[in-house]
Scaffold this active site. Structure first.
Site, PDB file in Angstrom:
ATOM      1  N   PRO A 119       0.848  -1.192   0.000  1.00 56.15           N
ATOM      2  CA  PRO A 119       0.000   0.000   0.000  1.00 56.15           C
ATOM      3  C   PRO A 119       0.882   1.240   0.000  1.00 56.15           C
ATOM      4  O   PRO A 119       1.820   1.335   0.782  1.00 56.15           O
ATOM      5  CB  PRO A 119      -0.770  -0.132   1.328  1.00 56.15           C
ATOM      6  CG  PRO A 119       0.141  -0.926   2.216  1.00 56.15           C
ATOM      7  CD  PRO A 119       0.877  -1.871   1.307  1.00 56.15           C
ATOM      8  N   MET A 120       0.595   2.179  -0.887  1.00 57.48           N
ATOM      9  CA  MET A 120       1.379   3.410  -0.961  1.00 57.48           C
ATOM     10  C   MET A 120       0.416   4.578  -1.063  1.00 57.48           C
ATOM     11  O   MET A 120      -0.154   4.847  -2.129  1.00 57.48           O
ATOM     12  CB  MET A 120       2.333   3.373  -2.159  1.00 57.48           C
ATOM     13  CG  MET A 120       3.372   2.258  -2.099  1.00 57.48           C
ATOM     14  SD  MET A 120       4.449   2.242  -3.562  1.00 57.48           S
ATOM     15  CE  MET A 120       5.331   3.782  -3.364  1.00 57.48           C
ATOM     16  N   GLN A 153      -6.910  -2.090   3.485  1.00 58.67           N
ATOM     17  CA  GLN A 153      -6.115  -1.775   4.672  1.00 58.67           C
ATOM     18  C   GLN A 153      -6.821  -0.717   5.504  1.00 58.67           C
ATOM     19  O   GLN A 153      -7.318   0.279   4.976  1.00 58.67           O
ATOM     20  CB  GLN A 153      -4.722  -1.270   4.287  1.00 58.67           C
ATOM     21  CG  GLN A 153      -3.824  -1.056   5.516  1.00 58.67           C
ATOM     22  CD  GLN A 153      -2.466  -0.487   5.161  1.00 58.67           C
ATOM     23  OE1 GLN A 153      -2.361   0.689   4.844  1.00 58.67           O
ATOM     24  NE2 GLN A 153      -1.432  -1.308   5.241  1.00 58.67           N
ATOM     25  N   CYS A 157       2.685   3.594   8.669  1.00 61.04           N
ATOM     26  CA  CYS A 157       2.690   4.885   7.979  1.00 61.04           C
ATOM     27  C   CYS A 157       3.503   5.914   8.765  1.00 61.04           C
ATOM     28  O   CYS A 157       3.222   6.170   9.947  1.00 61.04           O
ATOM     29  CB  CYS A 157       1.271   5.397   7.783  1.00 61.04           C
ATOM     30  SG  CYS A 157       1.201   6.984   6.909  1.00 61.04           S
ATOM     31  N   LYS A 195       0.932  -4.692   8.836  1.00 58.53           N
ATOM     32  CA  LYS A 195       2.198  -4.210   8.294  1.00 58.53           C
ATOM     33  C   LYS A 195       2.824  -3.254   9.303  1.00 58.53           C
ATOM     34  O   LYS A 195       2.146  -2.340   9.782  1.00 58.53           O
ATOM     35  CB  LYS A 195       1.994  -3.502   6.953  1.00 58.53           C
ATOM     36  CG  LYS A 195       3.285  -3.058   6.265  1.00 58.53           C
ATOM     37  CD  LYS A 195       3.004  -2.571   4.842  1.00 58.53           C
ATOM     38  CE  LYS A 195       4.301  -2.311   4.071  1.00 58.53           C
ATOM     39  NZ  LYS A 195       4.949  -1.055   4.452  1.00 58.53           N
ATOM     40  N   ASN A 201       9.867  -6.503   3.297  1.00 60.36           N
ATOM     41  CA  ASN A 201       9.625  -5.280   2.532  1.00 60.36           C
ATOM     42  C   ASN A 201      10.761  -4.292   2.779  1.00 60.36           C
ATOM     43  O   ASN A 201      11.211  -4.125   3.905  1.00 60.36           O
ATOM     44  CB  ASN A 201       8.269  -4.680   2.967  1.00 60.36           C
ATOM     45  CG  ASN A 201       7.984  -3.320   2.361  1.00 60.36           C
ATOM     46  OD1 ASN A 201       7.658  -2.386   3.078  1.00 60.36           O
ATOM     47  ND2 ASN A 201       8.097  -3.185   1.058  1.00 60.36           N
ATOM     48  N   GLY A 202      11.224  -3.648   1.702  1.00 60.59           N
ATOM     49  CA  GLY A 202      12.235  -2.613   1.832  1.00 60.59           C
ATOM     50  C   GLY A 202      13.414  -2.795   0.896  1.00 60.59           C
ATOM     51  O   GLY A 202      14.067  -3.828   0.913  1.00 60.59           O
ATOM     52  N   GLU A 203      13.665  -1.791   0.042  1.00 58.27           N
ATOM     53  CA  GLU A 203      14.818  -1.758  -0.871  1.00 58.27           C
ATOM     54  C   GLU A 203      14.846  -2.931  -1.850  1.00 58.27           C
ATOM     55  O   GLU A 203      15.910  -3.480  -2.146  1.00 58.27           O
ATOM     56  CB  GLU A 203      16.128  -1.694  -0.080  1.00 58.27           C
ATOM     57  CG  GLU A 203      16.365  -0.375   0.627  1.00 58.27           C
ATOM     58  CD  GLU A 203      16.419   0.821  -0.333  1.00 58.27           C
ATOM     59  OE1 GLU A 203      17.266   0.829  -1.237  1.00 58.27           O
ATOM     60  OE2 GLU A 203      15.604   1.753  -0.144  1.00 58.27           O
ATOM     61  N   ARG A 238       8.012   1.211  -3.741  1.00 58.50           N
ATOM     62  CA  ARG A 238       8.561   2.185  -4.690  1.00 58.50           C
ATOM     63  C   ARG A 238       9.203   1.513  -5.901  1.00 58.50           C
ATOM     64  O   ARG A 238       9.153   2.043  -7.017  1.00 58.50           O
ATOM     65  CB  ARG A 238       9.578   3.077  -3.968  1.00 58.50           C
ATOM     66  CG  ARG A 238       8.964   3.979  -2.903  1.00 58.50           C
ATOM     67  CD  ARG A 238      10.022   4.723  -2.112  1.00 58.50           C
ATOM     68  NE  ARG A 238      10.916   3.795  -1.419  1.00 58.50           N
ATOM     69  CZ  ARG A 238      12.182   4.041  -1.117  1.00 58.50           C
ATOM     70  NH1 ARG A 238      12.725   5.205  -1.461  1.00 58.50           N
ATOM     71  NH2 ARG A 238      12.913   3.157  -0.495  1.00 58.50           N
TER      72      ARG A 238
END
Length: 314
Positions: free
Chosen positions: A7-8, A68, A98, A139, A199-201, A224
């Site tokens: 989710p972004m 979410q 968030c 999350k 999650n991440g990079e 991203r």
């Protein structure tokens, strides 16, 4: 191996989910958050954030979508979780990650990572309310001001009955700055008996494979990176990464569809935002962005994009 679209907020809305699900084999997509305060929200709020509910809780390409929720009051989170499920959501997720200041000031999102007992109460209420056949997931980040409570938070969510846990491998104060601290996910994954999602990079196939190797997770969540390389999930699963020409064509498709929709007035800001992510993957995006960033109207920006396409080889 599963790949989930993160989710972004303000980036991945229903149109972006539709476009990305058409070219990627995502196993699941999670919506922008539905903000819960002190009431059972009307159905129209859920349909606005997740129009896929009107199509069986999935995109037109068949990718399941999970609503979410973001909030701190266990009872109202539970009531709204039930509503999301009744409307067709493929499970329900809760946002404890968030980092936005406005959200944190109202005691939502990552600020709750300071209070493991509150995480437990929210997830427990939702799990008790939602029928057992439907996943209740969460999350988190690794912490708020520091990472000292990362394991306590993860255990609280597991003990409350969560079906699985996605972990963004940074604290709130880390923001989105590299690196992602995957080793903390390794520790969580080793201790929790439920599935843990890393999650991440994760920007490409090599990143995904290294992340899974380090963490031991068989599911990754991409955010991203999914906007930077539009067919990221497909490329992780073996397809050739999109060329600049393919990505430009996709932006023009997005443009046509965005201008038909209810958010057309936001188009200039949204397309510039997308270029901010594409710049990481394509040098051509950086060059084109320098040309179009001065324009403020959709018509001017579209002209620049079409001229760029016309210059590309057939």
């Amino acid at each position: 191996m599963r790949i989930i679209l993160a989710p972004m907020e303000g980036v991945v809305d229903d149109l972006m989910r539709e476009i990305l699900s058409a070219i990627n084999p995502y196993d699941l997509m999670v919506t922008e958050f539905v903000r819960v305060v002190d009431q059972l929200l009307p159905e129209k709020v859920f349909y606005r954030i997740c129009p896929e509910l009107q199509h069986g809780g999935q995109t037109l390409s068949g990718t399941p979508v999970r609503v979410q929720l973001l909030g701190q009051e266990p009872g109202w989170m539970a009531e709204n979780a039930i509503r999301a499920i009744e409307l067709g959501s493929k499970g329900v997720d809760v946002n404890f990650g968030c980092p936005a200041k406005m959200v944190n000031r109202s005691n939502g999102g990552a600020v709750m990572l300071q209070y493991p007992e509150q995480l437990y109460n929210v997830v427990k209420a939702m799990r008790d309310a939602v029928p057992s056949e439907h996943p209740v997931t969460a999350k988190i980040r690794l912490g708020f001001n520091d990472k000292s409570l990362y394991m306590e938070n993860a255990l609280a969510i597991y003990e409350a009955g969560a079906s699985e846990l996605a972990v963004h491998a940074r604290s709130k104060v880390d923001g989105y700055k590299p690196p992602a601290y995957w080793e903390y996910i390794t520790d969580i994954n080793n201790k929790l008996p439920i599935p843990v999602i890393a999650n991440g990079e994760i920007w490409n196939k090599d990143d995904a494979e290294r992340c899974m190797q380090v963490t031991g997770c068989d599911t990754v969540m991409v955010g991203r990176g999914a906007i930077s390389l539009p067919n990221l999930a497909a490329s992780i699963k073996g397809e050739t990464p999109y060329t600049w020409q393919q990505s430009l064509e996709l932006m023009l498709e997005y443009t046509d569809r965005e201008l038909e929709g209810r958010k057309s007035t936001y188009y200039p800001a949204r397309i510039k935002q997308w270029f901010g992510y594409l710049n990481r993957q394509y040098s051509e995006a950086d060059e084109l962005f320098r040309e179009l960033r001065v324009f403020k109207t959709a018509e001017e920006i579209i002209q620049v994009l079409r001229q760029a396409r016309a210059k590309l080889p057939d």
